[in-house]
Design an enzyme around this catalytic site. Structure first.
Site, PDB file in Angstrom:
ATOM      1  N   SER A  85     -53.197   3.690   1.914  1.00 20.25           N
ATOM      2  CA  SER A  85     -53.582   2.494   1.165  1.00 20.25           C
ATOM      3  C   SER A  85     -52.452   1.467   1.034  1.00 20.25           C
ATOM      4  CB  SER A  85     -54.201   2.870  -0.172  1.00 20.25           C
ATOM      5  OG  SER A  85     -53.334   3.528  -1.022  1.00 20.25           O
ATOM      6  N   ASP A 100     -47.291  -5.687  12.217  1.00 19.09           N
ATOM      7  CA  ASP A 100     -47.953  -6.835  12.851  1.00 19.09           C
ATOM      8  C   ASP A 100     -47.005  -8.005  13.033  1.00 19.09           C
ATOM      9  OD1 ASP A 100     -50.307  -5.460  13.025  1.00 19.09           O
ATOM     10  OD2 ASP A 100     -51.471  -6.806  11.736  1.00 19.09           O
ATOM     11  N   LYS A 115     -56.951   4.402   4.815  1.00 18.10           N
ATOM     12  CA  LYS A 115     -57.783   3.929   3.702  1.00 18.10           C
ATOM     13  C   LYS A 115     -57.690   2.416   3.632  1.00 18.10           C
ATOM     14  CE  LYS A 115     -58.841   4.248  -1.184  1.00 18.10           C
ATOM     15  NZ  LYS A 115     -58.543   2.882  -1.650  1.00 18.10           N
TER      16      LYS A 115
END
Length: 426
Positions: free
Chosen positions: A312, A323, A337
């Site tokens: 999470s 990224d 999650k």
């Protein structure tokens, strides 16, 4: 006005801290006076009706469900609580739960990072429905006993967990400090029994130190959970390590089950110069993006350690930095999650936790049930994992994942030094 709390954790252990005003959802009468218990049942239905992420409500006639539960008479709050739990269970969402006042008080105590119990983050396996350990919290009775991520809890105090709801399991594991709980664990083909003594667990989210390597001095930071105090502690850690003139960082998110959404956003901004951190998409497909503040504390090379216990909020942070090419991820695939919950306190001291959105990484990756693949995959044997969990090898070169992170960081530091040398030579 209620205060709604957004969070992205796995289980009962750490919840959120972004606070926004949310409307009071008034009950609508069904043509006859309603008891306080009926009002509470209807209030929960209304909150779910207006906010739950799945507009099909698990492919059910949600209005008929309201009629069903509002037509009942409730002689006590306990009966009403049971009805609410039954109604919520129809959504088939393990992250949407109702808490009675005692449970909700425990949940709110966890916000501050003060836990009680044995220190386990739990989840229900999607396929097998088995009660599975996401991660033991560092320094807790479960951690010290050697319970590992992916262990399956098959019995609690002799009671089989097959078919047991996760909140029921949590209730059985929690208890007064100093009392015992016996867990039978299935690990692969082997079963083990652990007798654990419940304790108060004060989580200090951030620990750090410096280590001298062939590439120079590096800073090691371990973050076991995203609590309310984690951002301030992370800020102090980075500042302290910068003063010691470290040349790069290893950030350890292994077995970090997540926690506060706001904490992950603040910590991401300490490493990112600019750009998106995460996007939340609600049931109406309305997208809300959260961006870095533009004031990072350091731009030095960074490697992040992750594993199947990183979930999470850990995945939000590591996904954003991966990224952006700000960090290299080393370890194994994360938990997966990609959902966001909110908490609604109710007037009698009980509360509702409900899934309200999905989240996506800056490049639009949906990591739910998938996880994040590291840039460098390093698997551990069971013996290596046990030594790591018991702190025997943590952040030493006997820890294969850490050793790989240091080797990669050394290359990044060397590349950075070469780049600076070229710039000075111009």
């Amino acid at each position: 006005m209620f205060k709604q709390k957004f969070f992205v954790n796995i289980e009962l252990a750490a919840i959120a801290a972004i606070l926004v005003g949310s409307s009071f959802y008034a009950s609508k009468a069904l043509g006859k006076p309603q008891s306080n218990s009926q009002n509470m049942v209807d209030e929960v239905w209304q909150i779910l009706d207006k906010n739950y992420v799945d507009v099909s409500f698990n492919h059910q006639d949600w209005k008929a469900i309201r009629q069903q539960y509002m037509s009942r008479s409730y002689s006590s709050k306990k009966e009403a609580y049971g009805a609410i739990q039954e109604m919520v269970a129809k959504l088939g969402d393990r992250y949407t739960e109702f808490f009675d006042p005692q449970e909700f008080k425990a949940l709110n105590n966890d916000i501050s990072g003060n836990l009680s119990g044995v220190g386990l983050e739990l989840a229900q396996n999607e396929k097998t429905k088995a009660l599975t350990v996401v991660a033991p919290i560092q320094g807790t009775p479960a951690f010290k006993a050697g319970i590992l991520p992916d262990d399956v809890i098959v019995q609690i105090n002799g009671q089989k967990t097959q078919g047991m709801k996760i909140d029921d399991a949590v209730k059985r594991i929690l208890g007064p400090v100093g009392t015992k709980v016996v867990l039978m664990i299935q690990r692969g083909n082997k079963s083990q029994t652990f007798q654990l003594t419940r304790a108060n667990i004060a989580i200090h989210p951030v620990t750090y130190n410096t280590q001298t390597t062939a590439a120079g001095k590096i800073g090691y930071i371990r973050l076991p959970e995203f609590t309310q105090t984690a951002p301030a502690e992370m800020h102090r850690a980075i500042q302290a390590l910068e003063k010691q003139q470290v040349q790069g960082y290893v950030l350890d998110l292994r077995s970090d089950p997540g926690g506060l959404l706001d904490a992950s956003l603040q910590i991401a901004s300490m490493w990112l110069k600019q750009g998106a951190i995460v996007s939340l998409v609600n049931r109406d497909q309305v997208k809300e993006s959260y961006n870095a503040s533009g004031h990072p504390l350091t731009n030095k090379p960074l490697v992040i350690l992750v594993d199947k216990g990183s979930a999470s909020a850990s995945e939000i942070l590591s996904g954003a930095l991966q990224d952006d090419h700000r960090a290299t991820l080393v370890g194994t695939r994360t938990f997966g999650k990609g959902l966001v919950q909110a908490v609604e306190p109710l007037e009698d001291g009980s509360g509702l936790k409900l899934t309200i959105a999905k989240y996506y990484t800056p490049k639009g990756r949906d990591i739910n049930h998938v996880g994040i693949a590291p840039d460098i995959n390093v698997e551990l044997s069971e013996a290596q994992q046990k030594a790591l969990v018991q702190n025997q090898t943590l952040a030493t070169l006997a820890d294969p994942q850490y050793a790989s992170a240091v080797a990669n960081l050394s290359k990044l530091i060397q590349s950075e030094d070469n780049h600076l040398s070229l710039q000075r030579g111009k």
